[in-house]
Each structure stands twice: as C-alpha cells, then as structure tokens.
Write an enzyme that holds these catalytic residues in place. Structure first.
Site, PDB file in Angstrom:
ATOM      1  N   GLY A   1       0.780  -1.241   0.000  1.00  0.00           N
ATOM      2  CA  GLY A   1       0.000   0.000   0.000  1.00  0.00           C
ATOM      3  C   GLY A   1       0.806   1.282   0.000  1.00  0.00           C
ATOM      4  O   GLY A   1       0.227   2.374   0.016  1.00  0.00           O
TER       5      GLY A   1
ATOM      6  N   GLY B   1       3.999  -3.495  -3.718  1.00  0.00           N
ATOM      7  CA  GLY B   1       3.901  -3.804  -5.142  1.00  0.00           C
ATOM      8  C   GLY B   1       4.156  -2.540  -5.943  1.00  0.00           C
ATOM      9  O   GLY B   1       5.226  -2.342  -6.529  1.00  0.00           O
ATOM     10  N   ARG B   2       3.167  -1.634  -5.893  1.00  0.00           N
ATOM     11  CA  ARG B   2       3.237  -0.381  -6.636  1.00  0.00           C
ATOM     12  C   ARG B   2       4.548   0.371  -6.388  1.00  0.00           C
ATOM     13  O   ARG B   2       5.164   0.897  -7.311  1.00  0.00           O
ATOM     14  CB  ARG B   2       2.073   0.512  -6.187  1.00  0.00           C
ATOM     15  CG  ARG B   2       1.890   1.782  -7.000  1.00  0.00           C
ATOM     16  CD  ARG B   2       0.916   2.734  -6.303  1.00  0.00           C
ATOM     17  NE  ARG B   2      -0.307   2.097  -5.896  1.00  0.00           N
ATOM     18  CZ  ARG B   2      -1.388   1.935  -6.661  1.00  0.00           C
ATOM     19  NH1 ARG B   2      -1.397   2.398  -7.879  1.00  0.00           N
ATOM     20  NH2 ARG B   2      -2.458   1.323  -6.197  1.00  0.00           N
TER      21      ARG B   2
ATOM     22  N   ARG C   1      -6.452   2.130 -15.882  1.00  0.00           N
ATOM     23  CA  ARG C   1      -6.587   2.757 -14.565  1.00  0.00           C
ATOM     24  C   ARG C   1      -7.372   4.060 -14.575  1.00  0.00           C
ATOM     25  O   ARG C   1      -8.033   4.383 -13.605  1.00  0.00           O
ATOM     26  CB  ARG C   1      -5.220   2.933 -13.900  1.00  0.00           C
ATOM     27  CG  ARG C   1      -4.531   1.591 -13.626  1.00  0.00           C
ATOM     28  CD  ARG C   1      -3.301   1.705 -12.742  1.00  0.00           C
ATOM     29  NE  ARG C   1      -3.613   2.071 -11.381  1.00  0.00           N
ATOM     30  CZ  ARG C   1      -3.461   3.268 -10.867  1.00  0.00           C
ATOM     31  NH1 ARG C   1      -2.947   4.242 -11.610  1.00  0.00           N
ATOM     32  NH2 ARG C   1      -3.795   3.526  -9.635  1.00  0.00           N
TER      33      ARG C   1
ATOM     34  N   TYR D   1     -10.490   3.948 -12.273  1.00  0.00           N
ATOM     35  CA  TYR D   1     -10.365   4.704 -11.014  1.00  0.00           C
ATOM     36  C   TYR D   1     -10.220   6.211 -11.209  1.00  0.00           C
ATOM     37  O   TYR D   1      -9.973   6.924 -10.251  1.00  0.00           O
ATOM     38  CB  TYR D   1      -9.128   4.270 -10.213  1.00  0.00           C
ATOM     39  CG  TYR D   1      -8.795   2.809 -10.201  1.00  0.00           C
ATOM     40  CD1 TYR D   1      -9.652   1.884  -9.607  1.00  0.00           C
ATOM     41  CD2 TYR D   1      -7.599   2.345 -10.750  1.00  0.00           C
ATOM     42  CE1 TYR D   1      -9.318   0.533  -9.568  1.00  0.00           C
ATOM     43  CE2 TYR D   1      -7.261   0.998 -10.714  1.00  0.00           C
ATOM     44  CZ  TYR D   1      -8.125   0.097 -10.134  1.00  0.00           C
ATOM     45  OH  TYR D   1      -7.782  -1.232 -10.098  1.00  0.00           O
TER      46      TYR D   1
ATOM     47  N   CYS E   1     -13.103   1.058 -29.027  1.00  0.00           N
ATOM     48  CA  CYS E   1     -14.443   1.523 -29.393  1.00  0.00           C
ATOM     49  C   CYS E   1     -15.252   1.729 -28.133  1.00  0.00           C
ATOM     50  O   CYS E   1     -16.109   0.917 -27.782  1.00  0.00           O
ATOM     51  CB  CYS E   1     -15.123   0.506 -30.288  1.00  0.00           C
ATOM     52  SG  CYS E   1     -14.172   0.231 -31.763  1.00  0.00           S
TER      53      CYS E   1
HETATM   54  N1  LLP Z   1      -0.637  -7.386  -0.484  1.00  0.00           N
HETATM   55  C1  LLP Z   1      -1.942  -7.635  -0.714  1.00  0.00           C
HETATM   56  C2  LLP Z   1      -2.602  -8.695   0.056  1.00  0.00           C
HETATM   57  C3  LLP Z   1      -2.649  -6.905  -1.675  1.00  0.00           C
HETATM   58  O1  LLP Z   1      -3.935  -7.157  -1.878  1.00  0.00           O
HETATM   59  C4  LLP Z   1      -1.981  -5.899  -2.422  1.00  0.00           C
HETATM   60  C5  LLP Z   1      -2.684  -5.136  -3.449  1.00  0.00           C
HETATM   61  C6  LLP Z   1      -0.617  -5.678  -2.165  1.00  0.00           C
HETATM   62  C7  LLP Z   1       0.018  -6.432  -1.182  1.00  0.00           C
HETATM   63  C8  LLP Z   1       0.187  -4.647  -2.911  1.00  0.00           C
HETATM   64  O2  LLP Z   1      -0.307  -3.371  -2.723  1.00  0.00           O
HETATM   65  P1  LLP Z   1       0.511  -2.105  -3.309  1.00  0.00           P
HETATM   66  O3  LLP Z   1       1.790  -2.018  -2.550  1.00  0.00           O
HETATM   67  O4  LLP Z   1       0.761  -2.366  -4.738  1.00  0.00           O
HETATM   68  O5  LLP Z   1      -0.390  -0.966  -3.071  1.00  0.00           O
HETATM   69  N2  LLP Z   1      -5.294  -2.273  -9.243  1.00  0.00           N
HETATM   70  C9  LLP Z   1      -5.199  -1.218  -8.261  1.00  0.00           C
HETATM   71  C10 LLP Z   1      -4.423  -1.662  -7.044  1.00  0.00           C
HETATM   72  C11 LLP Z   1      -5.001  -2.889  -6.382  1.00  0.00           C
HETATM   73  C12 LLP Z   1      -4.180  -3.369  -5.203  1.00  0.00           C
HETATM   74  C13 LLP Z   1      -4.649  -4.707  -4.769  1.00  0.00           C
HETATM   75  N3  LLP Z   1      -3.895  -5.312  -3.722  1.00  0.00           N
HETATM   76  C14 LLP Z   1      -4.578  -0.003  -8.920  1.00  0.00           C
HETATM   77  O6  LLP Z   1      -4.278  -0.049 -10.108  1.00  0.00           O
HETATM   78  O7  LLP Z   1      -4.401   1.026  -8.269  1.00  0.00           O
END
Ligand code: LLP
Length: 432
Positions: A249, A293-294, A331, A335, A362
C-alpha cells in the site's frame, strides 16, 4: 520534476529513462511500449530492505507483490534482490516457479483459492499460504493431510483500518470480501481453529489496509491493532504467533506535486509502532513482513505512445488520440487515476493547452486523462505517460483484440526485451 528518479532530459531536450533516450527506445521497439528501469526497481527493493535492516535490525522481510507487474524477468529481479514474492493466483505462482523463484520465499494469496490452486501451492512447497476464510482453512488442512505435508500459514485479518491516499478510517472492517473480521470475533476463532489443525502451522497474521497510501499514520494504526491481537492470542491460547505481515500500500508520486512518505521512513514508523505497542502489551515483537507492489515498480515505468489525430471540438475540448489506451492502461477508466504526461521529444517545452488523451478502443470511456497540460502536439510525436510501472501491464487486456505492448527494460546504459509484443496471431491463438 518528472515524478521518478530514473527520468531525466538529455541535451536534445528529450525525455530519458535510465539515461536512455525515450524517443529512440520508442522508435527502436515501436509503440505503444512499456519501458521499465531495472536500476530503479532494484533501488526501490533496496530502500525497503535498508529500512528492515536499520529499523528492524534484520527482523523483517520484504515480499514483492507481483500483481503490480508480473513476468519472469521481474520475478528474477525480486529473487536476486533477496525479496520474498507475493503471488495471488495460480498464474502468478506458475510464473514465479518458471522463473526459478525460490518457493520457500513465496507467499500465496487469494480470497477464493481453488483446491487446484492449493494443491499447486502445496506441491511447490511455497513458504506461506495466507488463509482467507474458514472454508479454506478446512480445505487446506484436508489437502495437506492427504499429501502428507504441513502447510505454513498466515491468517488474513480485517483489522478495521482502511486507508485511502491521504487519510485512514476505522471502519470495523466487517464489509470486505477479504479475510477474517477482528470486530466480530471471527479472527480469534480462526486462530483457535488453525492452532487445532494438525497439518497447519500458524506462522503469522496478515492484513492489507489499502493501496497508494501517503502518510505513515494508517500503517502505524494497523500495526498497533494487529499487535493487540497478537497479545490476545498469547493471553488466551499461550501461543506467541511469530510473524506479522502488514501487506502493501505504500504510495508513489504520480503527479509532481505529490509527496508520498519515503519507503524507509514507512518502515521506520511501522517499526516504532510495533516496538511501542509490544512493549505496552508486554509481548515479544513478531518478525515483520511487508508486501509492496506499486512502490517497487510503479515509479520505474513509463508508457510511450505515438500520437495520431488531434481533434478539436470548438468550445468543448480537444482530443489527442494515441495508439494505445484503456487496453494497456485501464486505470483512468477504472479509477480516474491521474498521470503526468509529456511529449517525449520536447520534455521541457511549456504547455500551451489542455488535452483529453483518448485511446483507440471503441468506447467513449477509453481515456488516459482529461485536461492534460501539453505543448501543441504534432501527429506522429511520442507521448510519454509517467509512473505506469504498476498495474498497467498487469491489468492490460486484449479488448478490441489489440495485441498487448512489449515491456522493455533499461539498465546499465542498455535496453532489452522483458516481454515481447503480442502479434495478431497471438491474439487469435486460443480460438478453436
Ligand atoms: N498485499 C496484498 C494482500 C494486496 O492485496 C496488495 C494489493 C498488495 C500487497 C500490494 O499493494 P501495493 O503495494 O501495490 O499498493 N489495481 C489497483 C491496485 C489494487 C491493489 C490490490 N492489492 C490499482 O491499479 O491502483
């Protein structure tokens, strides 16, 4: 100025990524094109690891959440950097295993894992399976017993802390499809059940409070709520759960004016919250895991497009169309996510107008952004959308049977293909 450390401008006024000329990359590999800077990815991995080393004295691990960007090359980079890997499906697990990622450092997620998923995870002997619900707890125990194995698990908890970019709220957290609710007593019951299952070894508790979170407050709140549960488990069962997994997150800069907390400071703040809370509760500190992740891949990526028609609708807006769109970056459509964009060949040219950047699907909602400030673009010029390294390639589709773009990595002054571009043949490949 350009949202990510890996971006710059060369003497010709062109955007660079990893020191390489973006226009040259776009011409060489063709557009639309995802470009990722390997050095930036590695630097982001190291920032988290440094945080763990300094503020947790090594009592922590960093798992890359592969849903943000999953391909074999990325799994290998995460492995080389010493990270763990969060996979959320059989497909991500398969990719990781194919890439040779050490299975003992894989964390398997999912709120509705099938028996086939769990069997695959057991066969691969993944390090942790994060159990989402009571049904799955029973199923996994059964499958592990039948296979003569012990599954190391973490339980996914809804801690009642939910974060959205700038602030967090305490919701009680009952209404989420993920995990066991703390408030309803479900979490404690799950712990007791897990402890009673012979083929399960309860290693930890997990929570994930949201994505693109800027401050450190929400993480601190989650850490303290979770450590209270650790203390309660100790009190009521005598068992000291060894691991706390706080999920991902960590926010990134999409727009120049945004100021996310640094990754190392996030780990520092979390570590302090855990230490304070555990001291007050008189329990020993659990091993800390996080799953960014992000923040690992987002800032490392850009997408390059070639500009097609520029359509001015007097008194309404001007559409700038590109050779990609919602199929390679859904995205904005999903969003309303904002991105910083610029003309790759004139990175420093001052904006002269506002453009609505549209794709070629389209679908009227196929936009990448509205009111984007840019110099007047010429047909054939390249548009760069910045900070697209996370959840772009991984969420791309073949809508309108558009082949997915290639992913090119830059690093050490060179470039190479990490994922090749799909062809029309690829798109029709599974048709019977
Ligand atoms: N761990 C779990 C259990 C998760 O569900 C997620 C993301 C992460 C880690 C990694 O989160 P991050 O560090 O990337 O924020 N598609 C959306 C984001 C969905 C995130 C889902 N879970 C977007 O494009 O913003």
């Amino acid at each position: 100025m350009f949202v990510s450390d890996c971006l710059g401008v060369n003497g010709a006024g062109r955007l660079t990524i990893g020191g390489l000329d973006a226009v040259e990359l776009g011409s060489r590999y063709a557009t639309p094109l995802y470009v990722m800077d390997e050095d930036e990815i590695r630097a982001n991995c190291r920032a988290f690891l440094r945080g763990m080393k300094i503020h947790r004295e090594g009592r922590g691990a960093v798992a890359y959440a592969s849903k943000a960007f999953c391909c074999k090359r990325m799994c290998r980079i995460a492995a080389e950097e010493g990270l763990w890997l969060d996979v959320a499906s059989g497909g991500e697990l398969h990719t990781a295993l194919e890439a040779g990622f050490p299975s003992g450092r894989i964390i398997f997620h999912g709120n509705n894992k099938t028996a086939a998923d769990l069997t695959l995870a057991l066969e691969a002997e993944v390090g942790r399976i994060v159990v989402d619900n009571i049904f799955e707890l029973g199923l996994l125990d059964h499958l592990a017993k039948a296979a003569g194995k012990t599954a190391c698990i973490q339980l996914r908890i809804k801690p009642g802390v939910e974060a959205h970019t700038h602030e967090y709220i305490r919701t009680g957290g009952v209404d989420s499809k993920f995990g066991f609710s703390l408030e309803s007593g479900e979490a404690m019951k799950a712990v007791v059940k897990a402890l009673g299952r012979q083929s399960l070894c309860l290693k930890g508790l997990h929570c994930h409070i949201g994505s693109q979170i800027f401050g450190t407050e929400a993480f601190r709140a989650a850490a303290s709520v979770m450590t209270e549960l650790f203390a309660r488990v100790k009190r009521e069962t005598g068992y000291a759960i060894p691991e706390l997994n706080l999920g991902g997150g960590f926010g990134i800069r999409y727009l120049p004016e945004q100021e996310p907390a640094g990754y190392e400071s996030c780990i520092e703040a979390i570590s302090r919250a855990i230490a304070e809370s555990c001291r007050a509760l008189n329990i020993s500190e659990p091993f800390l895991m996080v799953e960014p992740g992000r923040s690992i891949v987002g800032p490392a990526g850009i997408t390059l497009y070639t500009i097609g028609a520029v359509k001015e609708i007097p008194g309404v807006r001007t559409y700038l169309t590109v050779d990609g769109g919602m199929a390679d970056n859904p995205r904005y459509a999903l969003y309303k996510s904002e991105y910083h964009m610029l003309l790759a060949a004139r990175a420093l040219a001052p904006p002269t107008g506002a453009y609505t950047v549209a794709g070629r699907c389209c679908e009227s909602g196929d936009l990448l952004g509205v009111n984007i400030a840019l110099p007047r673009p010429a047909v054939g010029e390249m548009l760069a959308v910045l900070a697209t390294g996370a959840y772009n390639y991984s969420m791309a589709s073949n809508y309108n049977r558009l082949p997915r773009p290639a992913v090119v990595m830059v690093g050490g002054g060179g470039s190479y293909l990490a994922v090749r571009r799909e062809s029309f043949e690829d798109v029709a490949r599974f048709d019977v």
